[in-house]
Scaffold this motif. Structure first.
Motif, PDB file in Angstrom:
ATOM      1  N   GLN A  36       0.811  -1.219   0.000  1.00  0.00           N
ATOM      2  CA  GLN A  36       0.000   0.000   0.000  1.00  0.00           C
ATOM      3  C   GLN A  36       0.845   1.269   0.000  1.00  0.00           C
ATOM      4  N   LYS A  37       2.068   1.182  -0.490  1.00  0.00           N
ATOM      5  CA  LYS A  37       2.958   2.337  -0.541  1.00  0.00           C
ATOM      6  C   LYS A  37       3.061   2.938  -1.943  1.00  0.00           C
ATOM      7  N   GLN A  38       2.619   2.209  -2.948  1.00  0.00           N
ATOM      8  CA  GLN A  38       2.687   2.707  -4.323  1.00  0.00           C
ATOM      9  C   GLN A  38       1.296   2.634  -4.955  1.00  0.00           C
ATOM     10  N   ILE A  39       0.924   3.712  -5.634  1.00  0.00           N
ATOM     11  CA  ILE A  39      -0.417   3.825  -6.202  1.00  0.00           C
ATOM     12  C   ILE A  39      -0.316   4.295  -7.643  1.00  0.00           C
ATOM     13  N   LEU A  40      -0.972   3.581  -8.526  1.00  0.00           N
ATOM     14  CA  LEU A  40      -1.019   3.937  -9.943  1.00  0.00           C
ATOM     15  C   LEU A  40      -2.448   4.284 -10.325  1.00  0.00           C
ATOM     16  N   ALA A  69       5.429   7.383   1.908  1.00  0.00           N
ATOM     17  CA  ALA A  69       6.546   7.121   2.813  1.00  0.00           C
ATOM     18  C   ALA A  69       6.554   5.648   3.238  1.00  0.00           C
ATOM     19  N   PRO A  70       7.742   5.032   3.380  1.00  0.00           N
ATOM     20  CA  PRO A  70       9.069   5.644   3.248  1.00  0.00           C
ATOM     21  C   PRO A  70       9.512   5.744   1.787  1.00  0.00           C
ATOM     22  N   TYR A  71      10.037   6.895   1.436  1.00  0.00           N
ATOM     23  CA  TYR A  71      10.535   7.160   0.083  1.00  0.00           C
ATOM     24  C   TYR A  71      12.012   6.793   0.025  1.00  0.00           C
ATOM     25  N   ASP A  72      12.400   6.087  -1.036  1.00  0.00           N
ATOM     26  CA  ASP A  72      13.783   5.643  -1.171  1.00  0.00           C
ATOM     27  C   ASP A  72      14.622   6.695  -1.884  1.00  0.00           C
ATOM     28  N   CYS A  73      14.470   6.777  -3.203  1.00  0.00           N
ATOM     29  CA  CYS A  73      15.249   7.735  -3.984  1.00  0.00           C
ATOM     30  C   CYS A  73      14.551   7.956  -5.318  1.00  0.00           C
ATOM     31  N   TRP A  74      14.951   9.021  -5.997  1.00  0.00           N
ATOM     32  CA  TRP A  74      14.359   9.370  -7.286  1.00  0.00           C
ATOM     33  C   TRP A  74      14.536   8.245  -8.301  1.00  0.00           C
TER      34      TRP A  74
END
Length: 245
Positions: A80-84, A97-102
């Motif tokens: 549930q951390k990524q949404i498209l 969050a938590p965000y890793d890197c670009w």
């Protein structure tokens, strides 16, 4: 402005890559749901997205009608951390969050965009955007916001200086990129009673002269990301950096 450094306690609560498009009339929502067959293992949850429209009728009698139409789908990752979002008007990918890197964030967005693009074959892209929503948790008591923020509302010296809340929006043209920066800053509910939480929302987008070439599109999104990092660094002080290092 300097580029954002690596922070072990990054304040990013949500990162967004958004591409708005114009599709051919024959592209319908049932085509958009086909994205799920390619990503179901990583994004098992699929939700309908609807547009709700209302109509008010006035005359001898007053009435109202409402209708809804499906405009796309929302797919959520297992954690549930990524949404498209795949919609008739575009593609949006979010990382919570938590965000890793670009690089990790961009690569996944690019992979998902490739699937969306192959199914819909957009006629044109009308908007590109990168957005970073940050929450800065500042410990109480606070003597002056200037200790933590370089961009903030300044209250007249003739008025009481205590703030229990505020909302500020700045719209700053980025002429070198033909883009617009919208900077929102406000106080939000804190995660603990001993801090004040300030939301720093950095939204950078371009709506004219969008590149058509795929390589150029992602190169431009890279430029928007770098600008977003520079804006973040320009808005905070060394004291804030110490909090998130």
């Amino acid at each position: 402005m300097q580029a954002r450094k690596y922070y072990s306690r990054t304040p990013i609560t949500e990162a967004v890559i958004d591409l708005r498009v114009e599709l051919l009339p024959e592209v319908q929502p049932d085509i958009l749901v086909q994205v799920h067959s390619s990503i179901q293992a990583e994004y098992p949850k699929c939700e309908d997205m609807f547009l709700l429209e209302g109509l008010m009728i006035a005359g001898d009698s007053v009435g109202a009608t409402a209708s809804q139409s499906r405009i796309g789908y929302r797919f959520v990752s297992s954690d549930q951390k990524q949404i498209l979002q795949t919609r008739l008007d575009g593609f949006t990918f979010s990382r919570l969050a938590p965000y890793d890197c670009w690089e990790t964030f961009r690569d996944e967005a690019q992979r998902l965009w490739s699937i969306y693009q192959s199914l819909t074959n957009p006629k044109t892209i009308v908007r590109l955007a990168v957005r970073y929503i940050n929450r800065l948790d500042i410990p109480l008591p606070i003597g002056d916001l200037k200790e933590y923020l370089r961009t903030f509302p300044e209250v007249s010296a003739d008025l009481p200086q205590g703030l229990s809340g505020y909302f500020m929006q700045l719209q700053i043209p980025q002429n070198n990129l033909g883009a617009m920066l919208v900077l929102n800053e406000t106080i939000v509910p804190p995660p603990a009673p001993d801090v004040v939480s300030v939301l720093l929302d950095i939204d950078i987008f371009k709506e004219q002269d969008i590149p058509n070439d795929e390589v150029e599109i992602w190169h431009f999104l890279e430029q928007l990301y770098k600008l977003a990092d520079e804006v973040f660094e320009a808005c905070i002080t060394e004291r804030t950096r110490e909090l998130i290092n």
